[in-house]
Design an enzyme around this catalytic site. Structure first.
Site, short mmCIF file in Angstrom:
data_model
loop_
_atom_site.label_atom_id
_atom_site.label_comp_id
_atom_site.label_asym_id
_atom_site.label_seq_id
_atom_site.Cartn_x
_atom_site.Cartn_y
_atom_site.Cartn_z
N TYR A 266 12.84 49.67 26.90
CA TYR A 266 12.49 49.03 25.62
C TYR A 266 12.35 47.51 25.77
O TYR A 266 11.38 46.91 25.30
CB TYR A 266 13.58 49.40 24.61
CG TYR A 266 13.38 48.90 23.20
CD1 TYR A 266 12.64 49.64 22.28
CD2 TYR A 266 13.94 47.70 22.77
CE1 TYR A 266 12.48 49.20 20.98
CE2 TYR A 266 13.79 47.25 21.47
CZ TYR A 266 13.06 48.01 20.58
OH TYR A 266 12.89 47.57 19.28
N ALA A 267 13.33 46.89 26.45
CA ALA A 267 13.28 45.43 26.62
C ALA A 267 12.04 45.02 27.41
O ALA A 267 11.42 44.00 27.11
CB ALA A 267 14.55 44.95 27.32
N ALA A 268 11.69 45.85 28.40
CA ALA A 268 10.49 45.54 29.19
C ALA A 268 9.25 45.53 28.31
O ALA A 268 8.40 44.62 28.40
CB ALA A 268 10.33 46.56 30.33
N VAL B 25 -0.13 56.55 18.48
CA VAL B 25 -0.69 55.33 19.07
C VAL B 25 -0.79 55.42 20.60
O VAL B 25 -1.58 54.69 21.21
CB VAL B 25 0.09 54.06 18.65
CG1 VAL B 25 -0.02 53.81 17.16
CG2 VAL B 25 1.54 54.11 19.11
N1 CAA Z 1 27.62 45.10 26.16
C1 CAA Z 1 28.44 45.18 27.21
N2 CAA Z 1 28.79 46.33 27.80
C2 CAA Z 1 28.30 47.46 27.29
C3 CAA Z 1 27.43 47.46 26.18
C4 CAA Z 1 27.11 46.21 25.61
N3 CAA Z 1 26.28 46.11 24.56
N4 CAA Z 1 27.09 48.74 25.89
C5 CAA Z 1 27.73 49.52 26.79
N5 CAA Z 1 28.46 48.75 27.62
C6 CAA Z 1 29.30 49.19 28.74
C7 CAA Z 1 30.39 50.18 28.25
O1 CAA Z 1 31.50 49.48 27.75
C8 CAA Z 1 30.71 50.94 29.52
O2 CAA Z 1 31.52 50.15 30.34
P1 CAA Z 1 32.53 50.85 31.39
O3 CAA Z 1 31.69 51.59 32.37
O4 CAA Z 1 33.25 49.69 32.00
O5 CAA Z 1 33.41 51.74 30.55
C9 CAA Z 1 29.34 51.03 30.19
O6 CAA Z 1 28.54 49.96 29.65
C10 CAA Z 1 28.66 52.35 29.92
O7 CAA Z 1 28.57 52.54 28.50
P2 CAA Z 1 28.67 53.98 27.82
O8 CAA Z 1 29.96 54.64 28.18
O9 CAA Z 1 28.36 53.85 26.35
O10 CAA Z 1 27.50 54.75 28.59
P3 CAA Z 1 26.62 55.91 28.10
O11 CAA Z 1 25.81 56.31 29.27
O12 CAA Z 1 27.41 56.96 27.38
O13 CAA Z 1 25.66 55.27 26.96
C11 CAA Z 1 24.02 53.78 26.08
C12 CAA Z 1 24.88 54.16 27.29
C13 CAA Z 1 23.07 54.94 25.74
C14 CAA Z 1 23.21 52.57 26.49
C15 CAA Z 1 24.91 53.49 24.84
O14 CAA Z 1 25.92 52.58 25.21
C16 CAA Z 1 24.09 52.90 23.72
O15 CAA Z 1 23.40 53.60 22.99
N6 CAA Z 1 24.18 51.57 23.53
C17 CAA Z 1 23.42 50.86 22.52
C18 CAA Z 1 22.15 50.33 23.09
C19 CAA Z 1 21.49 49.44 22.08
O16 CAA Z 1 22.00 48.36 21.76
N7 CAA Z 1 20.34 49.88 21.53
C20 CAA Z 1 19.65 49.15 20.50
C21 CAA Z 1 18.94 50.18 19.58
S1 CAA Z 1 18.22 49.41 18.15
C22 CAA Z 1 16.85 48.68 18.79
O17 CAA Z 1 16.42 48.87 19.88
C23 CAA Z 1 16.15 47.72 17.88
C24 CAA Z 1 16.02 46.41 18.53
O18 CAA Z 1 14.91 46.01 18.87
C25 CAA Z 1 17.22 45.58 18.68
P1 NAI Z 2 11.85 53.33 12.70
O1 NAI Z 2 12.28 54.28 13.75
O2 NAI Z 2 12.57 53.28 11.40
O3 NAI Z 2 10.29 53.55 12.37
C1 NAI Z 2 9.35 53.63 13.40
C2 NAI Z 2 8.13 54.39 12.91
O4 NAI Z 2 7.20 54.46 13.99
C3 NAI Z 2 8.45 55.84 12.48
O5 NAI Z 2 7.89 56.10 11.21
C4 NAI Z 2 7.79 56.67 13.57
O6 NAI Z 2 7.32 57.93 13.12
C5 NAI Z 2 6.65 55.76 14.01
N1 NAI Z 2 6.17 56.09 15.35
C6 NAI Z 2 6.92 56.39 16.44
N2 NAI Z 2 6.13 56.73 17.47
C7 NAI Z 2 4.85 56.66 17.03
C8 NAI Z 2 3.59 56.91 17.62
N3 NAI Z 2 3.49 57.32 18.89
N4 NAI Z 2 2.49 56.72 16.87
C9 NAI Z 2 2.59 56.33 15.59
N5 NAI Z 2 3.74 56.10 14.97
C10 NAI Z 2 4.87 56.25 15.68
O7 NAI Z 2 11.84 51.90 13.42
P2 NAI Z 2 11.92 50.42 12.81
O8 NAI Z 2 13.30 49.96 13.00
O9 NAI Z 2 11.29 50.37 11.49
O10 NAI Z 2 11.04 49.65 13.90
C11 NAI Z 2 9.75 49.12 13.65
C12 NAI Z 2 9.40 48.20 14.79
O11 NAI Z 2 10.32 47.13 14.85
C13 NAI Z 2 9.45 48.87 16.18
O12 NAI Z 2 8.42 48.36 16.99
C14 NAI Z 2 10.80 48.43 16.71
O13 NAI Z 2 10.83 48.46 18.11
C15 NAI Z 2 10.87 47.04 16.15
N6 NAI Z 2 12.20 46.48 16.06
C16 NAI Z 2 13.18 47.10 15.33
C17 NAI Z 2 14.44 46.54 15.23
C18 NAI Z 2 15.55 47.18 14.47
O14 NAI Z 2 16.70 46.74 14.64
N7 NAI Z 2 15.31 48.17 13.63
C19 NAI Z 2 14.74 45.28 15.91
C20 NAI Z 2 13.65 44.72 16.67
C21 NAI Z 2 12.43 45.32 16.72
#
Ligand code: CAA
Ligand code: NAI
Length: 243
Positions: free
Chosen positions: A151-153, A60
């Site tokens: 991501y949040a942006a 995409v």
């Molecule tokens: N809330 C508060 N504090 C947090 C935190 C949180 N959620 N996450 C990390 N911190 C703090 C840690 O406790 C640590 O604090 P100290 O410096 O005081 O020890 C500091 O932030 C640094 O954290 P890390 O040691 O973990 O730092 P890192 O560089 O090794 O990793 C990171 C940073 C990659 C962001 C890792 O913490 C991480 O992967 N966090 C999860 C991020 C997340 O929530 N992603 C969502 C993915 S799913 C998704 O995106 C779907 C969706 O739409 C929701």
């Molecule tokens: P996932 O990682 O399970 O699936 C994402 C799919 O998108 C994969 O099949 C991947 O191959 C495809 N993809 C990645 N880059 C691509 C590209 N450049 N072109 C075409 N396809 C591509 O993710 P999930 O969890 O199913 O997420 C779906 C949507 O929901 C995403 O937009 C994600 O940001 C959003 N979302 C997910 C949450 C969660 O907790 N899983 C929470 C909030 C939002």
């Protein structure tokens, strides 16, 4: 059969939420094009979903690839009634550690990708005097989340684009809405440190993560005629995690 005779493109539908949406849309009578980057998972998904599903490989983030996707769907199905901009990626890092590459990759897929797909599909919906666009935001875009500057942006930007497109496209008969999922059981959350995921799960009043089908049901509602007067809206499907 709420989507009888409808043709849908769902990006990122090879797995996770997109796959559940493809399954749900097919149950309701639609023909679904799985538009995904992952060739192997895409072929497997189409095989599992049966004759009403087809897989087209697409990046995409790449305009030419999206043009090819839309041309192929028009050639094979003759129409596009629904576009679900579901594909998304994470490249999590704290702000101080985030690289330019991590920042840009997420913008390219989650933001520019949505722009590409919608811009290429819209002329066909305008010609047909109707259509449904569904974008995917996130709890992270609405409330912010540690480690997700990039991501949040993009997910906050989705809310603004959705409202803008609602204003531009409403008079063309095209509904534009978004879904903002909470933490949902897919590969995307499997990459999170277990302690952080557990912390997130514990603050959800419903005390569980979302399932892909929970989110797919919201996509289905917005894709159906039942949502004809829902427009420019971001539907939060997150178990009230931040209430
Ligand atoms: N809330 C508060 N504090 C947090 C935190 C949180 N959620 N996450 C990390 N911190 C703090 C840690 O406790 C640590 O604090 P100290 O410096 O005081 O020890 C500091 O932030 C640094 O954290 P890390 O040691 O973990 O730092 P890192 O560089 O090794 O990793 C990171 C940073 C990659 C962001 C890792 O913490 C991480 O992967 N966090 C999860 C991020 C997340 O929530 N992603 C969502 C993915 S799913 C998704 O995106 C779907 C969706 O739409 C929701
Ligand atoms: P996932 O990682 O399970 O699936 C994402 C799919 O998108 C994969 O099949 C991947 O191959 C495809 N993809 C990645 N880059 C691509 C590209 N450049 N072109 C075409 N396809 C591509 O993710 P999930 O969890 O199913 O997420 C779906 C949507 O929901 C995403 O937009 C994600 O940001 C959003 N979302 C997910 C949450 C969660 O907790 N899983 C929470 C909030 C939002």
């Amino acid at each position: 059969m709420r989507l009888n005779n409808k043709v849908a493109i769902i990006t990122g539908a090879a797995k996770g939420i997109g796959y559940a949406a493809a399954e749900r849309f097919i149950e309701e009578g639609a023909v679904v094009f799985i538009a995904d980057y992952d060739n192997e998972a895409g072929i497997a998904a189409a095989g599992q979903l049966g004759e009403k599903a087809a897989f087209i490989q697409v990046d995409v983030a790449n305009r030419e690839s999206v043009k090819q996707l839309v041309a192929t769907v028009i050639e094979q199905a003759g129409q596009i009634d629904i576009l679900v901009n579901n594909a998304g990626i994470t490249r999590d890092a704290m702000l101080t550690k985030m690289t330019e590459d991590q920042f840009q990759q997420v913008l390219d897929v989650n933001l520019t990708g949505v722009f590409h797909c919608t811009q290429e599909v819209i002329p066909h919906m305008v010609a047909a005097r109707g259509g449904k666009i569904i974008n995917t935001s996130s709890v992270s875009g609405v409330y912010g989340n540690v480690g997700q500057t990039n991501y949040a942006a993009t997910k906050a930007a989705i809310v603004g684009m959705t409202k803008t497109w609602a204003k531009e496209l409403g008079r063309k008969g095209i509904n534009v809405n978004a879904v903002a999922p909470g933490f949902t059981e897919t590969d995307m959350v499997k990459k999170m440190p277990e302690n952080i995921l557990a912390q997130m799960r514990s603050i959800v009043p419903l005390q569980r993560l979302g399932t892909p089908r929970d989110i797919a049901n919201a996509y289905l509602f917005l894709a159906s005629d039942e949502a004809s007067y829902v427009h420019g809206h971001t539907l939060h499907v997150d178990g009230a995690i931040m209430m």
